[in-house]
Design a protein around this motif. Structure first.
Motif, PDB file in Angstrom:
ATOM      1  N   VAL A  41      34.951  -4.413  27.885  1.00 42.71           N
ATOM      2  CA  VAL A  41      35.559  -4.770  26.596  1.00 42.71           C
ATOM      3  C   VAL A  41      37.032  -5.106  26.801  1.00 42.71           C
ATOM      4  O   VAL A  41      37.540  -6.079  26.236  1.00 42.71           O
ATOM      5  N   TRP A  42      37.726  -4.311  27.599  1.00 40.92           N
ATOM      6  CA  TRP A  42      39.147  -4.555  27.871  1.00 40.92           C
ATOM      7  C   TRP A  42      39.361  -5.909  28.539  1.00 40.92           C
ATOM      8  O   TRP A  42      40.403  -6.559  28.355  1.00 40.92           O
ATOM      9  N   TRP A  50      34.845 -14.864  27.713  1.00 43.42           N
ATOM     10  CA  TRP A  50      34.023 -14.634  28.892  1.00 43.42           C
ATOM     11  C   TRP A  50      33.764 -13.143  29.101  1.00 43.42           C
ATOM     12  O   TRP A  50      32.896 -12.759  29.873  1.00 43.42           O
ATOM     13  N   SER A  51      34.507 -12.298  28.409  1.00 43.14           N
ATOM     14  CA  SER A  51      34.280 -10.847  28.515  1.00 43.14           C
ATOM     15  C   SER A  51      32.880 -10.470  28.028  1.00 43.14           C
ATOM     16  O   SER A  51      32.375  -9.394  28.358  1.00 43.14           O
ATOM     17  N   LEU A  52      32.262 -11.367  27.251  1.00 45.61           N
ATOM     18  CA  LEU A  52      30.895 -11.093  26.811  1.00 45.61           C
ATOM     19  C   LEU A  52      29.923 -11.018  27.983  1.00 45.61           C
ATOM     20  O   LEU A  52      28.890 -10.348  27.888  1.00 45.61           O
ATOM     21  N   VAL A  53      30.266 -11.672  29.095  1.00 41.76           N
ATOM     22  CA  VAL A  53      29.403 -11.619  30.276  1.00 41.76           C
ATOM     23  C   VAL A  53      29.376 -10.206  30.856  1.00 41.76           C
ATOM     24  O   VAL A  53      28.292  -9.614  30.993  1.00 41.76           O
ATOM     25  N   PRO A  54      30.535  -9.603  31.210  1.00 38.54           N
ATOM     26  CA  PRO A  54      30.451  -8.231  31.724  1.00 38.54           C
ATOM     27  C   PRO A  54      29.941  -7.228  30.679  1.00 38.54           C
ATOM     28  O   PRO A  54      29.233  -6.275  31.028  1.00 38.54           O
ATOM     29  N   ILE A  55      30.263  -7.449  29.411  1.00 43.52           N
ATOM     30  CA  ILE A  55      29.739  -6.566  28.364  1.00 43.52           C
ATOM     31  C   ILE A  55      28.212  -6.649  28.361  1.00 43.52           C
ATOM     32  O   ILE A  55      27.515  -5.625  28.339  1.00 43.52           O
ATOM     33  N   GLY A  56      27.694  -7.857  28.401  1.00 40.54           N
ATOM     34  CA  GLY A  56      26.243  -8.060  28.432  1.00 40.54           C
ATOM     35  C   GLY A  56      25.598  -7.451  29.671  1.00 40.54           C
ATOM     36  O   GLY A  56      24.530  -6.840  29.584  1.00 40.54           O
TER      37      GLY A  56
END
Length: 170
Positions: A41-42, A50-56
């Motif tokens: 999220v950070w 693109w943070s949605l990729v690591p969140i996902g």
């Protein structure tokens, strides 16, 4: 519906999945998930949407993890006993557990849940100390809860089956 049962339902936990989840590999690779989720999220600060990729990826691993490892060869390790105790905890309405475990588990669950408040606040306003404090407190309380679940499993395993199922002994 109880929140713990709702989570079990969302995670689609059945007997074979629980058996695989009892693997120490499954347990220990779940421990850092909250910190990884916070970092994901950070990462919006550095990589934007693109943070949605690591969140996902963290969310997918959360769902896949209980199925990713083979059932353990033995259940006589702390991590497996945590998972077995958690099953006892989730079944407490139909198979009563000792009151002292229920009270302690509820308190630890509440404290772990409340620890999410500073974590969420920190992620919202980008306060690293709040994120760190919330994640660490939630993790400590979750591991303490896990220890309580291992203790619950030991106590339930020591009780006769008739007593564990809630039946009265004559």
């Amino acid at each position: 519906m109880r929140i713990d049962k709702a989570i079990e339902s969302v995670m689609m936990m059945d007997d074979p999945t629980w058996a695989r989840h009892a693997s120490p590999w499954s347990f220990w690779t779940r421990v850092p998930l909250l910190a990884l989720f916070a970092l994901a999220v950070w990462s919006r600060v550095w990589i934007g949407w693109w943070s949605l990729v690591p969140i996902g990826l963290v969310l997918v691993w959360t769902l896949v993890n209980p199925r990713a490892f083979s059932p353990p060869a033995t259940l006589d390790n702390w991590a497996s006993q945590v998972v077995l105790g958690e099953r006892c905890w989730l079944a407490r309405k139909t198979k009563p557990i000792p009151a002292h475990h229920a009270k302690a588990a509820m308190i630890l669950s509440l404290l772990s849940g409340l620890s999410i408040i500073p974590l969420a606040y920190g992620l919202w306003v980008l306060d690293a100390w709040a994120v760190f404090a919330g994640a660490m407190l939630a993790s400590v309380f979750k591991l303490w809860f896990g220890d309580r679940m291992a203790w619950l499993w030991a106590d339930m395993a020591d009780r006769p089956e008739t007593e564990r199922s809630g039946a009265q002994q004559t």
